[in-house]
Design an enzyme around this catalytic site. Structure first.
Site, PDB file in Angstrom:
ATOM      1  N   HIS A  26     -55.935  13.916   8.593  1.00 22.62           N
ATOM      2  CA  HIS A  26     -55.865  15.358   8.285  1.00 22.62           C
ATOM      3  C   HIS A  26     -56.483  15.876   6.930  1.00 22.62           C
ATOM      4  O   HIS A  26     -57.231  16.856   6.925  1.00 22.62           O
ATOM      5  CB  HIS A  26     -54.183  15.757   8.190  1.00 22.62           C
ATOM      6  CG  HIS A  26     -53.536  15.673   9.627  1.00 22.62           C
ATOM      7  ND1 HIS A  26     -52.876  16.702   9.909  1.00 22.62           N
ATOM      8  CD2 HIS A  26     -53.655  14.724  10.403  1.00 22.62           C
ATOM      9  CE1 HIS A  26     -52.520  16.383  11.346  1.00 22.62           C
ATOM     10  NE2 HIS A  26     -53.054  15.019  11.638  1.00 22.62           N
ATOM     11  N   ASP A 124     -52.727  23.062   6.721  1.00 28.77           N
ATOM     12  CA  ASP A 124     -52.601  22.298   8.096  1.00 28.77           C
ATOM     13  C   ASP A 124     -51.496  22.803   8.768  1.00 28.77           C
ATOM     14  O   ASP A 124     -50.349  23.249   8.110  1.00 28.77           O
ATOM     15  CB  ASP A 124     -52.085  20.771   7.561  1.00 28.77           C
ATOM     16  CG  ASP A 124     -52.292  19.738   8.858  1.00 28.77           C
ATOM     17  OD1 ASP A 124     -51.633  19.966   9.779  1.00 28.77           O
ATOM     18  OD2 ASP A 124     -53.014  18.841   8.518  1.00 28.77           O
ATOM     19  N   HIS A 155     -46.969  21.482  21.920  1.00 29.50           N
ATOM     20  CA  HIS A 155     -45.915  22.027  21.033  1.00 29.50           C
ATOM     21  C   HIS A 155     -45.459  23.303  21.086  1.00 29.50           C
ATOM     22  O   HIS A 155     -44.313  23.757  20.725  1.00 29.50           O
ATOM     23  CB  HIS A 155     -46.621  21.770  19.640  1.00 29.50           C
ATOM     24  CG  HIS A 155     -46.999  20.274  19.343  1.00 29.50           C
ATOM     25  ND1 HIS A 155     -45.990  19.184  19.346  1.00 29.50           N
ATOM     26  CD2 HIS A 155     -48.148  19.796  19.113  1.00 29.50           C
ATOM     27  CE1 HIS A 155     -46.615  18.136  19.090  1.00 29.50           C
ATOM     28  NE2 HIS A 155     -47.724  18.225  18.829  1.00 29.50           N
ATOM     29  N   SER A 314     -65.757  -2.347  15.589  1.00 31.67           N
ATOM     30  CA  SER A 314     -65.547  -1.981  14.446  1.00 31.67           C
ATOM     31  C   SER A 314     -63.991  -2.500  14.332  1.00 31.67           C
ATOM     32  O   SER A 314     -63.109  -1.899  15.014  1.00 31.67           O
ATOM     33  CB  SER A 314     -65.578  -0.282  14.104  1.00 31.67           C
ATOM     34  OG  SER A 314     -65.112  -0.269  12.866  1.00 31.67           O
ATOM     35  N   TRP A 340     -66.270  -1.896   9.090  1.00 33.50           N
ATOM     36  CA  TRP A 340     -66.353  -0.639   9.197  1.00 33.50           C
ATOM     37  C   TRP A 340     -67.625  -0.011   9.837  1.00 33.50           C
ATOM     38  O   TRP A 340     -68.702  -0.910   9.576  1.00 33.50           O
ATOM     39  CB  TRP A 340     -66.411   0.061   7.791  1.00 33.50           C
ATOM     40  CG  TRP A 340     -66.479   1.544   7.775  1.00 33.50           C
ATOM     41  CD1 TRP A 340     -65.459   2.416   7.903  1.00 33.50           C
ATOM     42  CD2 TRP A 340     -67.664   2.328   7.700  1.00 33.50           C
ATOM     43  NE1 TRP A 340     -66.019   3.755   7.770  1.00 33.50           N
ATOM     44  CE2 TRP A 340     -67.420   3.662   7.464  1.00 33.50           C
ATOM     45  CE3 TRP A 340     -69.090   1.995   7.277  1.00 33.50           C
ATOM     46  CZ2 TRP A 340     -68.381   4.747   7.142  1.00 33.50           C
ATOM     47  CZ3 TRP A 340     -69.919   2.805   7.180  1.00 33.50           C
ATOM     48  CH2 TRP A 340     -69.586   4.225   7.072  1.00 33.50           C
ATOM     49  N   TRP A 361     -58.719  12.488  18.656  1.00 34.52           N
ATOM     50  CA  TRP A 361     -59.384  13.631  19.112  1.00 34.52           C
ATOM     51  C   TRP A 361     -60.546  13.574  18.190  1.00 34.52           C
ATOM     52  O   TRP A 361     -61.587  14.143  18.814  1.00 34.52           O
ATOM     53  CB  TRP A 361     -58.384  14.730  18.657  1.00 34.52           C
ATOM     54  CG  TRP A 361     -59.236  16.172  18.822  1.00 34.52           C
ATOM     55  CD1 TRP A 361     -59.598  17.074  18.016  1.00 34.52           C
ATOM     56  CD2 TRP A 361     -59.554  16.477  20.387  1.00 34.52           C
ATOM     57  NE1 TRP A 361     -60.389  18.162  18.886  1.00 34.52           N
ATOM     58  CE2 TRP A 361     -60.263  17.833  20.131  1.00 34.52           C
ATOM     59  CE3 TRP A 361     -59.406  15.909  21.761  1.00 34.52           C
ATOM     60  CZ2 TRP A 361     -60.711  18.613  21.301  1.00 34.52           C
ATOM     61  CZ3 TRP A 361     -59.963  16.646  22.668  1.00 34.52           C
ATOM     62  CH2 TRP A 361     -60.654  17.887  22.526  1.00 34.52           C
ATOM     63  N   ASN A 362     -60.916  13.368  17.172  1.00 36.81           N
ATOM     64  CA  ASN A 362     -61.947  13.398  16.332  1.00 36.81           C
ATOM     65  C   ASN A 362     -63.126  12.410  17.108  1.00 36.81           C
ATOM     66  O   ASN A 362     -64.230  12.843  17.063  1.00 36.81           O
ATOM     67  CB  ASN A 362     -61.875  12.654  14.980  1.00 36.81           C
ATOM     68  CG  ASN A 362     -61.224  13.851  13.871  1.00 36.81           C
ATOM     69  OD1 ASN A 362     -61.691  15.032  14.352  1.00 36.81           O
ATOM     70  ND2 ASN A 362     -60.620  13.632  13.097  1.00 36.81           N
ATOM     71  N   SER A 363     -62.642  11.344  17.615  1.00 39.27           N
ATOM     72  CA  SER A 363     -63.394  10.661  18.340  1.00 39.27           C
ATOM     73  C   SER A 363     -63.868  10.891  19.717  1.00 39.27           C
ATOM     74  O   SER A 363     -65.190  10.888  20.037  1.00 39.27           O
ATOM     75  CB  SER A 363     -62.971   9.010  18.814  1.00 39.27           C
ATOM     76  OG  SER A 363     -62.684   8.424  17.571  1.00 39.27           O
ATOM     77  N   GLU A 366     -66.772  13.511  19.007  1.00 40.52           N
ATOM     78  CA  GLU A 366     -67.862  12.892  18.592  1.00 40.52           C
ATOM     79  C   GLU A 366     -68.379  12.163  19.832  1.00 40.52           C
ATOM     80  O   GLU A 366     -69.593  12.115  20.030  1.00 40.52           O
ATOM     81  CB  GLU A 366     -67.597  11.902  17.544  1.00 40.52           C
ATOM     82  CG  GLU A 366     -67.326  12.286  16.229  1.00 40.52           C
ATOM     83  CD  GLU A 366     -67.231  11.322  15.133  1.00 40.52           C
ATOM     84  OE1 GLU A 366     -67.470  11.777  13.978  1.00 40.52           O
ATOM     85  OE2 GLU A 366     -66.929  10.129  15.548  1.00 40.52           O
ATOM     86  N   GLN A 383     -52.899  10.700  22.031  1.00 43.13           N
ATOM     87  CA  GLN A 383     -54.108  10.080  22.653  1.00 43.13           C
ATOM     88  C   GLN A 383     -53.835   9.894  24.253  1.00 43.13           C
ATOM     89  O   GLN A 383     -54.836   9.964  25.040  1.00 43.13           O
ATOM     90  CB  GLN A 383     -54.179   8.687  21.912  1.00 43.13           C
ATOM     91  CG  GLN A 383     -54.454   8.819  20.408  1.00 43.13           C
ATOM     92  CD  GLN A 383     -54.127   7.665  19.760  1.00 43.13           C
ATOM     93  OE1 GLN A 383     -54.033   6.630  20.290  1.00 43.13           O
ATOM     94  NE2 GLN A 383     -54.353   7.709  18.261  1.00 43.13           N
TER      95      GLN A 383
END
Length: 461
Positions: A26, A124, A155, A314, A340, A361-363, A366, A383
């Protein structure tokens, strides 16, 4: 609170208070958005508020005091000499108990120190009390939600979901595959996909009460900023537009706006990929928060070895120690395990044909930007929702059979995506999504337009 502010023209210049939630990705995600705003609006002053521990991690390799950005620490709520027990959510509970007073106190310091009144609160979305603080000082509240639109929808509709389905575990048992037909755009989502805290789990924990209250408060925000692009879920975005005063989808921006430095490949991943065949490698990463149980790590290793698929994994050193030494020895010629990895450049590499992920979500964003299909093994939080949309709505990947790794399931999944006709169709679909995402950030794209709206709000005094 503002009596000591100098009486000069700086008092009328914009000063944005940025409230960060000290957990997971975050703070860094919020900082990436703020850095984009600071670059686009150099006349606007930004004050970034988070705990000392979180700020230390977020700004480890970044100057804390840029020309129009200054960082402030807020009380983390930990009593003096307090020893953490290691219980999940303990730090969050202590932090939330200290809010909003910790933010108010630091806000006073920043306003006096920088000589400008606060003209906007950018927070946030988790920090729902930011809306009440914004009302108190008479400024706009901009709430930023960092996951997908469908997770946000759960939510917003928590009260409806609870009243429709119920919260009694005994009543829900056996109904896990019922869908959320009663919510626009969520007809493919099943009860089992819902995050803990919606209808199951400890609904009264500090964290879950925070998310419930967030869903109730967001319609009051001047604008809700979502880390997605409108074209990914037009039906859901249409519904959220009817719930919010302004619904601004502004992704994708972090990976494209701030790519990693050229020397970030310290573990040699990209040079290793250069030696592999196009679309032949499976890249594996399950994020930094959740972890697979030991028996699934072993099953995944067995599946990788059994399939013979080149892999880049990773995996932190502690978990790597749990892998059989024989596996490491037998696969060293066609597999690479690193503690990493520079994820986005890896996903963009021509050698990568599939991403095995926890469906964070970020993955997922991408993956879309890189045009790579997914084998998902969700672990927690939203997820499972993300995995459902990938497999059943978008068709850009699959979830692992049965929700857990087995040797056979790993082999089957890799075979399907890398070599079967169904996998080719998934590749075509994810490439189409990539084109939509790229259009969203063009000059007249939806994300660009929404960012300009956001910029206009923070720039107004």
């Amino acid at each position: 609170m503002n009596e000591t502010i100098p009486n000069d023209t700086s008092r009328s210049a914009p000063h944005v208070a940025v409230f960060s939630f000290p957990s997971s990705s975050h703070p860094m995600s919020l900082l990436m958005l703020v850095r984009r705003l600071t670059a686009a609006a150099p006349e606007v002053m930004f004050s970034f508020f988070d705990t000392a521990k979180s700020n230390g991690q977020t700004f480890k390799n970044i100057d804390k005091d840029l020309e129009n950005l200054k960082v402030y620490d807020v009380d983390d709520g930990l009593p003096e000499n307090y020893v953490l027990t290691g219980k999940w959510g303990e730090e969050i509970e202590l932090f939330m108990a200290a809010t909003p007073f910790n933010f108010k106190k630091s806000l006073e310091v920043a306003e006096v120190e920088r000589g400008r009144k606060i003209t906007c609160v950018l927070s946030d979305a988790f920090l729902w009390f930011s809306g009440e603080m914004a009302v108190e000082i008479g400024v706009p509240w901009l709430a930023v939600y960092f996951s997908g639109a469908f997770a946000l929808t759960t939510h917003i509709y928590t009260d409806l979901i609870r009243s429709t389905i119920g919260v009694d575990p005994n009543a829900i048992a056996g109904r896990e595959d019922e869908t959320l037909e009663f919510i626009q755009g969520m007809s493919s989502v099943r009860i089992r996909d819902l995050q803990d805290g919606i209808i199951v789990g400890n609904l009264e924990s500090a964290f879950n009460r925070m998310l419930h209250r967030m869903g109730q408060m967001l319609p009051r925000a001047t604008a809700v900023v979502i880390n997605t692009f409108e074209e990914s879920n037009p039906t859901i975005i249409e519904d959220l537009n009817s719930k919010f005063q302004k619904c601004l989808s502004i992704a994708p921006f972090t990976s494209l706006t701030y790519p990693p430095p050229s020397d970030s490949d310290t573990t040699g991943c990209l040079s290793w990929l250069d030696k592999q065949k196009p679309s032949s490698v499976v890249y594996i990463s399950f994020g930094t928060v959740g972890a697979l149980p030991a028996h699934e790590l072993e099953a995944l290793a067995e599946g990788l070895e059994g399939s013979g698929t080149p892999f880049l994994w990773s995996l932190n050193d502690k978990l790597r120690e749990q892998l059989p030494v024989s596996f490491l020895n037998r696969t060293r010629e066609w597999g690479l395990i690193v503690p990493w990895a520079p994820q986005f450049p890896i996903l963009q590499h021509r050698a990568v044909g599939v991403f095995m992920t926890h469906c964070g979500w970020n993955s997922i964003l991408e993956c879309i930007l890189a045009g790579v299909p997914v084998i998902g093994r969700p672990i927690f939080a939203e997820q499972h929702l993300n995995g459902r949309f990938i497999s059943d709505v978008w068709g850009t990947g699959i979830r692992i059979d049965g929700g857990v790794f087995t040797k056979g399931g790993v082999i089957k999944g890799l075979e399907l995506i890398l070599f079967n006709e169904e996998g080719k169709k998934m590749m075509e679909k994810v490439q189409a999504f990539k084109e939509l995402a790229e259009k969203a950030i063009e000059t007249d794209g939806s994300s660009t337009r929404n960012f300009k709206t956001l910029l206009q709000i923070v720039s107004t005094t």
